[in-house]
Motif scaffolding. Structure first.
Motif, PDB file in Angstrom:
ATOM      1  N   SER A  95       0.886  -1.133   0.056  1.00 22.72           N
ATOM      2  CA  SER A  95      -0.186  -0.145  -0.115  1.00 22.72           C
ATOM      3  C   SER A  95       0.940   1.327  -0.035  1.00 22.72           C
ATOM      4  N   GLN A  96       1.828   1.173   0.614  1.00 27.45           N
ATOM      5  CA  GLN A  96       2.935   2.287   0.643  1.00 27.45           C
ATOM      6  C   GLN A  96       3.452   2.464  -0.748  1.00 27.45           C
ATOM      7  N   SER A  99       0.706   3.985  -2.903  1.00 30.65           N
ATOM      8  CA  SER A  99       0.704   5.383  -2.472  1.00 30.65           C
ATOM      9  C   SER A  99       1.734   6.212  -3.006  1.00 30.65           C
TER      10      SER A  99
END
Length: 203
Positions: A95-96, A99
């Motif tokens: 997810s990082q 993002s």
């Protein structure tokens, strides 16, 4: 060629695992081999990607179909090969990564082994707006730091973790900087790897 392999985990090492199916042992490279340690001797399903090049024929394996799909997306980026894609997935925080791509955060992306500014820019150009499908589907259990007391001696687990980080492409200098932080914990090999990757990405 191979969608998945279902069999027993017979070996776990710094660079790959061996899954036995019908008396054939498949050498499978994974983002974090030691995440399979808990399944040693157990039957599991590993979603596979068969990578074929003139100088490299390898089988890569993943805990989920989404993880495999993200791996193939990363391979489509110029400048990222299988080893680089594995290092990115091994961070345990997709997810990082997603993002950072969406926010065009090159400073975060260049923290991964083998990813320079040019490759980070290419990741953004090629993948921005194309990874949202992965966000809700990843199981949080796969991407949190596992902190539990290891039954084996912590020094042995630490050594195995260091070998795995080296196999992912991190330099000895980078690894040495985080060792003092790791020594404060008593974790399994998998736990050390995940914590180490978390620390490396915070640099």
């Amino acid at each position: 060629m191979y969608e998945y392999i279902k069999g027993n985990v017979e070996f776990v090492g710094p660079e790959y695992i061996v899954v036995e199916n019908n008396e054939i042992g498949y050498q499978i490279k994974t983002p974090n081999p030691f995440s399979f340690s808990a399944f040693s001797g157990s039957k599991i399903t590993v979603y596979t990607y068969h990578y074929v090049r003139e100088d490299n024929i390898s089988l890569y394996g993943f805990r989920s179909q989404d993880e495999k799909a993200l791996f193939t997306k990363l391979l489509n980026v110029s400048g990222i090969g299988p080893k680089g894609a594995l290092a990115i997935l091994a961070s345990g925080e997709p997810s990082q990564v997603i993002s950072a791509i969406e926010a065009e955060d090159e400073a975060f992306l260049v923290k991964f082994p083998g990813v320079g500014k040019k490759t980070a820019r290419q990741m953004i150009l090629d993948l921005k707006g194309k990874l949202a499908e992965f966000m809700p589907d990843f199981s949080p259990d796969l991407f949190t730091v596992e902190r539990h007391v290891a039954k084996a001696e912590s020094d042995s687990a630490m050594d195995e973790a260091m070998l795995a980080l080296t196999a992912l492409g991190y330099s000895e200098k980078e690894v040495k900087k985080i060792i003092p932080h790791l020594k404060k914990e008593q974790l399994s090999t998998d736990g050390y790897i995940k914590l180490a990757l978390k620390l490396l990405l915070k640099r």
